[in-house]
Design a protein around this motif. Structure first.
Motif: not given
Length: 453
Positions: A8-14, A29-34
């Motif tokens: 769920s979290k990875l799909q939202e970030t992508i 960088k923000e995406a990688m933090r998530e």
């Protein structure tokens, strides 16, 4: 759903990245933090998370992504490739002898599910045309031998036992000769569960290994224990040199820490995963397919394989012909429902579909669809054989409808609904048959109309 929280979290970030036409270093960088937070929340080992995020960041900050016309897609590819690499890159097959006896030792902690897993593995091997023998080497746990015998009986696989007064080493040695005498070519040794700090029992495992020289030593570990699973794997591996890992209860592990950490920390492949309580719920572990599921890209290959296993091709062909010829009745409908149920729970099927969103699947009440199928089955089972074969006699009889509704615990309206669907299906098939004939006539005319013969 397996990996529910992480997926769920990875799909939202992508999804956020895909929505941007261009990506800056700050976006990545923000995406990688998530991503880092999502992995840590999923109980993935900190070292693994650190290396994963470092590798993905380096690749995402390259010109190929930053200057790409579809940077979001490029990031998905990089994350997918790195997840696959983390879990082992490709399927790891069992190393078995082509001739003679192969031995598989199952080891692990108490309560990890080794005895049930022995049965699941035996059933899977039999489907691959092997002849397995289950060996009861757990002489310490009360009723462990009996449990293996019950498991063996349920799947019709022989079990070798010498009681609980014989040394496990002697039982394992004797099982090889017994396998030869009854024509079995794979021996699965179910050992006693033990703490990895129990030196005496660990020495016993070493002795079994020395005397039977197993082709595979597989650690059975509960995936829901997260990072603890890694500690257990490292400890058993240092004593026995494991050849691989089987993760149980992956279907109930919403985090996924064990699956993502074990391969990286121990360098031992995950060979199988338990995905349910049925004896048939054991799947070969494919890292690339699992990575695709986590990222919502689906797992069509596994879905096709599951369908091939569950659905009788001849029966399906016969059903198709009967539908087109309007000979389809409720007996056929019941057979169709049975084949659909063999595919497994609706949730597991949906998560293999491309575009499956972990958050939406979580919010979806899939139980309603399964309840509806059960209701339809109850209604059909409440019909007589004659009624199932000739549904028209129910349509014209209110008393029959009432009896069927009472027998199935439903209402006359629900019985009418099923009958209406049946009539609609027949009408659709009649139209399809007409269209098929019309197309054949046109093709024949088009192909042969102007020929001189």
């Amino acid at each position: 759903m397996a990996f529910e929280g992480l997926a769920s979290k990875l799909q939202e970030t992508i999804k956020k990245l895909k929505g941007k036409g261009k990506l800056s270093e700050k976006d990545i960088k923000e995406a990688m933090r998530e991503v880092k937070l999502a992995l840590l929340e999923a109980d993935v080992n900190f070292k693994v998370v650190k290396n994963f995020v470092k590798d993905v960041s380096e690749k995402c900050l390259g010109n190929e992504v930053l200057e790409s016309l579809t940077p979001g897609q490029q990031v998905i590819k990089i994350v997918n490739d790195e997840l696959t690499k983390l879990m082992g890159e490709s399927e790891s097959k069992l190393e078995l002898n082509s001739n003679g006896i192969s031995v598989i030792m199952l080891v692990g902690l108490q309560g990890a599910g080794k005895t049930t897993m022995a049965g699941k593995l035996a059933l899977k091997l039999r489907k691959d045309n092997k002849k397995p023998l289950l060996v009861a080497c757990d002489v310490y746990r009360p009723a462990a031998i009996k449990q293996l015998q019950v498991v063996g009986k349920s799947i019709d696989i022989p079990v070798f036992t010498m009681g609980d007064q014989t040394s496990p080493v002697d039982i394992a040695k004797a099982s090889i000769e017994h396998a030869k005498s009854i024509g079995c070519n794979v021996v699965i040794v179910d050992t006693a569960g033990r703490l990895h700090i129990d030196e005496e029992l660990m020495d016993e495992l070493k002795d079994i290994k020395e005397y039977v020289n197993p082709n595979e030593i597989l650690l059975v570990v509960d995936s829901m224990t997260g990072q603890d699973a890694v500690n257990v794997a490292e400890s058993f591996n240092s004593k026995l040199e494991l050849s691989g890992v089987i993760l149980t209860k992956l279907d109930g592990d919403t985090r996924g820490g064990a699956a993502l950490s074990i391969r990286a920390m121990t360098e031992k492949p995950i060979k199988f995963v338990g995905m349910g309580e049925k004896m048939s719920d054991l799947e070969t572990f494919y890292p690339e397919r699992m990575a695709s599921r986590i990222l919502g890209m689906g797992d069509v290959l596994s879905l096709i394989e599951k369908a091939q296993e569950a659905i009788d091709e001849e029966k399906a062909q016969e059903l198709g012909n009967r539908m087109l010829n309007q000979e389809f009745n409720f007996e056929d409908f019941l057979s169709m429902l049975e084949q659909m149920k063999n595919l497994g729970p609706l949730g597991k099927i949906l998560e293999m579909m491309p575009g499956a969103n972990a958050k939406e699947l979580k919010d979806l009440d899939l139980s309603q669809g399964e309840k509806e199928m059960s209701k339809i089955e109850s209604i059909i089972h409440s019909m007589t054989l004659e009624e199932r074969r000739k549904p028209s006699i129910i349509i014209a009889s209110p008393s029959r409808k009432k009896r069927i509704a009472n027998g199935s615990g439903t209402s006359i309206q629900e019985v009418n609904k099923i009958l209406k669907h049946y009539e609609l299906m027949k009408k659709t098939m009649k139209n399809m048959k007409g269209m098929q004939k019309g197309m054949q006539k046109k093709m024949k005319k088009g192909l042969f109309g102007k020929l001189p013969f």
